[in-house]
Motif scaffolding. Structure first.
Motif, PDB file in Angstrom:
ATOM      1  N   UNK A  73       0.960  -1.118   0.021  1.00 41.34           N
ATOM      2  CA  UNK A  73      -0.008   0.098   0.057  1.00 41.34           C
ATOM      3  C   UNK A  73       0.872   1.158  -0.136  1.00 41.34           C
ATOM      4  N   UNK A  74       0.651   2.337  -0.871  1.00 43.73           N
ATOM      5  CA  UNK A  74       1.244   3.412  -1.089  1.00 43.73           C
ATOM      6  C   UNK A  74       0.448   4.668  -0.676  1.00 43.73           C
ATOM      7  N   UNK A  75       0.994   5.470   0.120  1.00 46.83           N
ATOM      8  CA  UNK A  75       0.220   6.696   0.441  1.00 46.83           C
ATOM      9  C   UNK A  75       0.414   7.872  -0.730  1.00 46.83           C
ATOM     10  N   UNK A  76      -0.563   7.746  -1.812  1.00 47.34           N
ATOM     11  CA  UNK A  76      -0.388   8.367  -3.117  1.00 47.34           C
ATOM     12  C   UNK A  76       0.832   7.819  -3.822  1.00 47.34           C
ATOM     13  N   UNK A  77       1.063   8.408  -5.098  1.00 45.55           N
ATOM     14  CA  UNK A  77       2.278   7.903  -5.814  1.00 45.55           C
ATOM     15  C   UNK A  77       3.246   8.634  -5.980  1.00 45.55           C
ATOM     16  N   UNK A  78       3.314   9.886  -5.277  1.00 48.42           N
ATOM     17  CA  UNK A  78       4.459  10.915  -5.229  1.00 48.42           C
ATOM     18  C   UNK A  78       5.158  10.772  -3.704  1.00 48.42           C
ATOM     19  N   UNK A  79       6.313  10.582  -3.687  1.00 46.85           N
ATOM     20  CA  UNK A  79       7.027  10.426  -2.277  1.00 46.85           C
ATOM     21  C   UNK A  79       8.081  11.805  -2.268  1.00 46.85           C
ATOM     22  N   UNK A  80       8.759  11.977  -1.488  1.00 46.06           N
ATOM     23  CA  UNK A  80       9.585  13.019  -1.318  1.00 46.06           C
ATOM     24  C   UNK A  80       9.476  14.342  -2.358  1.00 46.06           C
ATOM     25  N   UNK A  81       8.266  14.896  -2.121  1.00 44.41           N
ATOM     26  CA  UNK A  81       7.895  15.960  -3.265  1.00 44.41           C
ATOM     27  C   UNK A  81       7.464  15.364  -4.434  1.00 44.41           C
ATOM     28  N   UNK A  82       8.203  15.204  -5.438  1.00 43.49           N
ATOM     29  CA  UNK A  82       7.663  14.797  -6.979  1.00 43.49           C
ATOM     30  C   UNK A  82       8.314  13.499  -7.147  1.00 43.49           C
ATOM     31  N   UNK A  83       8.899  12.706  -6.328  1.00 47.94           N
ATOM     32  CA  UNK A  83       9.647  11.401  -6.534  1.00 47.94           C
ATOM     33  C   UNK A  83       8.354  10.567  -7.020  1.00 47.94           C
ATOM     34  N   UNK A  84       8.133  10.088  -8.267  1.00 46.11           N
ATOM     35  CA  UNK A  84       6.732   9.380  -8.484  1.00 46.11           C
ATOM     36  C   UNK A  84       7.090   8.102  -8.499  1.00 46.11           C
ATOM     37  N   UNK A  85       6.302   7.564  -8.035  1.00 49.08           N
ATOM     38  CA  UNK A  85       6.253   5.640  -8.101  1.00 49.08           C
ATOM     39  C   UNK A  85       5.584   5.376  -9.128  1.00 49.08           C
ATOM     40  N   UNK A  86       6.098   4.270 -10.186  1.00 56.26           N
ATOM     41  CA  UNK A  86       5.864   3.776 -11.211  1.00 56.26           C
ATOM     42  C   UNK A  86       4.992   2.420 -10.742  1.00 56.26           C
ATOM     43  N   UNK A  87       3.767   2.265 -10.266  1.00 56.06           N
ATOM     44  CA  UNK A  87       3.117   1.228  -9.741  1.00 56.06           C
ATOM     45  C   UNK A  87       3.076  -0.076 -10.502  1.00 56.06           C
ATOM     46  N   UNK A  88       3.122   0.186 -12.099  1.00 56.09           N
ATOM     47  CA  UNK A  88       2.947  -0.946 -12.825  1.00 56.09           C
ATOM     48  C   UNK A  88       4.508  -1.516 -12.681  1.00 56.09           C
ATOM     49  N   UNK A  89       5.641  -0.845 -12.751  1.00 56.75           N
ATOM     50  CA  UNK A  89       6.903  -1.353 -12.581  1.00 56.75           C
ATOM     51  C   UNK A  89       7.051  -1.936 -11.324  1.00 56.75           C
ATOM     52  N   UNK A  90       6.601  -1.416 -10.175  1.00 56.20           N
ATOM     53  CA  UNK A  90       6.692  -1.694  -8.963  1.00 56.20           C
ATOM     54  C   UNK A  90       5.974  -3.234  -8.631  1.00 56.20           C
ATOM     55  N   UNK A  91       4.916  -3.405  -9.181  1.00 64.12           N
ATOM     56  CA  UNK A  91       4.301  -4.751  -9.134  1.00 64.12           C
ATOM     57  C   UNK A  91       4.949  -5.687 -10.012  1.00 64.12           C
TER      58      UNK A  91
END
Length: 196
Positions: A75-93
């Protein structure tokens, strides 16, 4: 593949949140929960403020963890962390083999996000990652509380709803994320702050 699967009451879930943005390195904290009832472990790592390393760092943090084989959902709290460090959820999966659920308290202001990304030389790439995260759906928060907004990768909507209901014990935010937030802000600021 968006699969629905049997949800056990003690399903292992990793909730990840970031700390306050006080310097270039931003601490992220993961809490491993059994359902919404108790915590089994805590993970930590660091990402770059406004960088583009969150996906790889989160993926490595998960794969190096002794809990890796037991985690069924991230579970992620949104897809941007540390400002605008975007998490690619498809790649993470794809890289971890674990379904990903993004939880948001309110619907994102895409116009505001898009204008902020104009200040980044790789803003288009970040925007692509954001749009690739897929449709944002509004679902009921746990225990009939305020609704939340979600995105997902590798999990069906029915399974996702069951997991949100199971883990949202003290608020509309699932316990793995609520506790990750408390730990991350408490460590960096000396005391936990903000909505948890």
């Amino acid at each position: 593949m968006n699969s629905d699967f049997h949800i056990k009451s003690e399903i292992r879930i990793l909730g990840i949140d970031d700390s306050a943005l006080l310097n270039k390195n931003v601490m992220i904290v993961g809490t491993v929960f059994r359902g919404g009832s108790w915590i089994d472990g805590v993970l930590r790592s660091e990402i770059t403020k406004d960088g583009l390393d969150a996906t790889d760092i989160i993926s490595n943090m998960i794969k190096k963890s002794k809990h890796y084989g037991q985690i069924r959902v991230v579970m992620l709290d949104g897809i941007t962390y540390g400002g605008f460090n975007v998490v690619d959820i498809e790649k993470l999966h794809r890289e971890t083999g674990i379904p990903v659920i993004v939880v948001m308290r309110s619907y994102p202001d895409f116009e505001k996000i898009k204008s902020a990304l104009e200040y980044f030389s790789d803003g288009k790439e970040r925007w692509t990652i954001i749009t690739r995260a897929g449709k944002i759906e509004k679902i009921a928060g746990g225990k009939g509380r305020n609704p939340i907004y979600i995105q997902k990768a590798g999990i069906g909507l029915e399974s996702l709803k069951k997991i949100i209901q199971l883990t949202s014990i003290r608020s509309n935010i699932p316990e793995p994320l609520r506790v990750a937030h408390l730990i991350a802000t408490g460590i960096i600021l000396g005391e936990s702050r903000g909505k948890a």
